[in-house]
Design an enzyme around this catalytic site. Structure first.
Site, mmCIF file in Angstrom:
data_model
loop_
_atom_site.group_PDB
_atom_site.id
_atom_site.type_symbol
_atom_site.label_atom_id
_atom_site.label_comp_id
_atom_site.label_asym_id
_atom_site.label_seq_id
_atom_site.Cartn_x
_atom_site.Cartn_y
_atom_site.Cartn_z
ATOM 1 N N HIS A 97 0.888 -1.347 0.038
ATOM 2 C CA HIS A 97 -0.199 -0.005 0.290
ATOM 3 C C HIS A 97 0.843 1.389 0.004
ATOM 4 O O HIS A 97 0.427 2.440 -0.175
ATOM 5 C CB HIS A 97 -0.939 -0.141 1.206
ATOM 6 N N ASP A 129 -9.939 -0.744 3.558
ATOM 7 C CA ASP A 129 -8.665 -1.395 4.184
ATOM 8 C C ASP A 129 -9.089 -1.828 5.636
ATOM 9 O O ASP A 129 -9.635 -1.155 6.192
ATOM 10 C CB ASP A 129 -7.605 -0.250 4.270
ATOM 11 N N HIS A 131 -6.866 -1.587 7.627
ATOM 12 C CA HIS A 131 -6.060 -0.806 8.536
ATOM 13 C C HIS A 131 -6.025 0.513 8.122
ATOM 14 O O HIS A 131 -6.422 1.138 7.020
ATOM 15 C CB HIS A 131 -4.405 -1.095 8.423
ATOM 16 N N ASP A 133 -3.374 2.708 8.219
ATOM 17 C CA ASP A 133 -2.114 3.334 7.499
ATOM 18 C C ASP A 133 -1.707 4.629 7.787
ATOM 19 O O ASP A 133 -1.357 5.265 6.886
ATOM 20 C CB ASP A 133 -2.325 2.930 5.976
ATOM 21 N N HIS A 146 4.341 0.660 4.448
ATOM 22 C CA HIS A 146 3.180 0.325 3.865
ATOM 23 C C HIS A 146 2.057 0.345 4.977
ATOM 24 O O HIS A 146 0.825 0.474 4.967
ATOM 25 C CB HIS A 146 3.092 -1.088 3.328
ATOM 26 N N ASP A 231 -7.325 -2.038 -0.725
ATOM 27 C CA ASP A 231 -6.446 -3.334 -0.290
ATOM 28 C C ASP A 231 -7.202 -4.274 -0.001
ATOM 29 O O ASP A 231 -8.311 -4.400 0.555
ATOM 30 C CB ASP A 231 -5.808 -2.398 1.241
ATOM 31 N N ASP A 233 -6.931 -6.668 1.631
ATOM 32 C CA ASP A 233 -7.172 -7.148 3.202
ATOM 33 C C ASP A 233 -8.566 -6.375 3.819
ATOM 34 O O ASP A 233 -8.978 -6.882 4.833
ATOM 35 C CB ASP A 233 -6.146 -7.247 3.977
ATOM 36 N N GLU A 276 -1.826 -4.957 -2.351
ATOM 37 C CA GLU A 276 -1.696 -5.959 -1.213
ATOM 38 C C GLU A 276 -2.288 -7.416 -1.786
ATOM 39 O O GLU A 276 -2.403 -8.264 -0.588
ATOM 40 C CB GLU A 276 -2.166 -5.538 0.046
#
Length: 304
Positions: A97, A129, A131, A133, A146, A231, A233, A276
């Site tokens: 990312h 995402d 996360h 980030d 990332h 992303d 994930d 990702e």
């Protein structure tokens, strides 16, 4: 629509190897053909050159792992995206990312010329995402870049990475995050202080995707375009197993498609990242195939 595909095969910002093959996996999942079948003109521009970690010393500079090669790759990505003709939809493929520091900056340059001296049009960003980030070099537990792109896009952290926009920085109020379920403590505090809106999976459960999209589009109504940074994930690991940092309890297959379909209907999205995807950790290229489907839904695919 003219869609330009650009790969940034980089896993220098991640803690696990393999996402450098993500762009190839997405192409192998028939990304270009899928979009052409929807009536788009697709031009694959190839890849931004990125060194592989084994050829580099794992140099840590200012708390950042592989800072200089990541900066070089993101700068190249920003320049390639910014140079695309007006009316083009950039579809950029990671890579981890951290590539989005370059792609978002490049897309912002397409709306804003910092040499003009005039206020530029704003770019909104929807960060899909698990996360946030939003770590900085000071707060990151790992030093892996990332986990830091949003912070750098808003002007924090390393001056080189934060300066990829050539004078432009992303406004916190022009960011919406969706699917969040893994946040470091210092990230959480920084997010609250900045006022960035983040819809966690609890919010998805309570509000539903439709209401979240309505609120997001209202929030970003003053922007000239919206960039979706997706992303893999963000989706539940049962849907997308081929990711380096899986977190249980993510978006379902249908929630992901509904999000993309509603954003498509808005007519506001002007660019997209897919990042990702890690084929080493995947099963029969499942994650790449799912993410191709997400891109197709954002670009007009419908059930009926």
């Amino acid at each position: 629509m003219n869609v330009s595909i650009l790969g940034i095969p980089m896993d220098l910002g991640a803690g696990r190897r393999g996402v450098d093959m993500g762009a190839s996996a997405l192409r192998n999942a028939q990304l270009a053909r899928t979009l052409r079948d929807l009536g788009h003109h697709v031009n694959d521009l190839g890849d931004v050159p990125v060194p592989i970690p084994e050829t580099l010393d794992k140099h840590v500079s200012g708390g950042l792992v592989f800072l200089n090669p990541i900066l070089d790759a993101c700068r190249s990505a920003a320049e390639r995206v910014a140079a695309l003709p007006p009316g083009t939809f950039p579809l950029t493929l990671g890579g981890d990312h951290s590539v989005s520091m370059g792609t978002v900056a490049g897309n912002a340059r397409r709306l804003h010329d910092p040499t003009s001296g005039e206020p530029g049009a704003r770019l909104g960003v929807i960060w899909v995402d698990a996360h946030t980030d939003y770590n900085t070099p000071d707060s990151s537990p790992s030093g892996n870049i990332h986990g830091m792109p949003v912070a750098h896009l808003t002007g924090q952290g390393d001056p080189g990475l934060a300066g990829l926009g050539g004078g432009w920085t992303l406004r916190p109020e022009d960011i919406t995050m969706i699917g969040i379920r893994s946040v470091d403590i210092r990230e959480r505090d920084a997010m609250r202080e900045a006022g960035i809106r983040a819809y966690t999976m609890k919010d998805v459960d309570q509000l539903g995707i439709t209401r979240i999209v309505e609120q997001t589009l209202e929030q970003l109504s003053g922007t000239a375009g919206i960039h979706v940074s997706f992303d893999a994930d963000a989706l539940d690991p049962g849907v997308c197993p081929g990711v380096g940092t899986p977190v249980p309890g993510g978006l379902t297959y249908r929630e992901g498609h509904l999000l993309m379909e509603l954003l498509c209907e808005s007519g506001r999205v002007t660019s997209m990242d897919i990042v990702e995807v890690n084929p080493i950790l995947d099963t029969l290229n499942q994650t790449a195939e799912v993410m191709v489907g997400m891109a197709a839904s954002l670009l007009g695919q419908r059930i009926m």
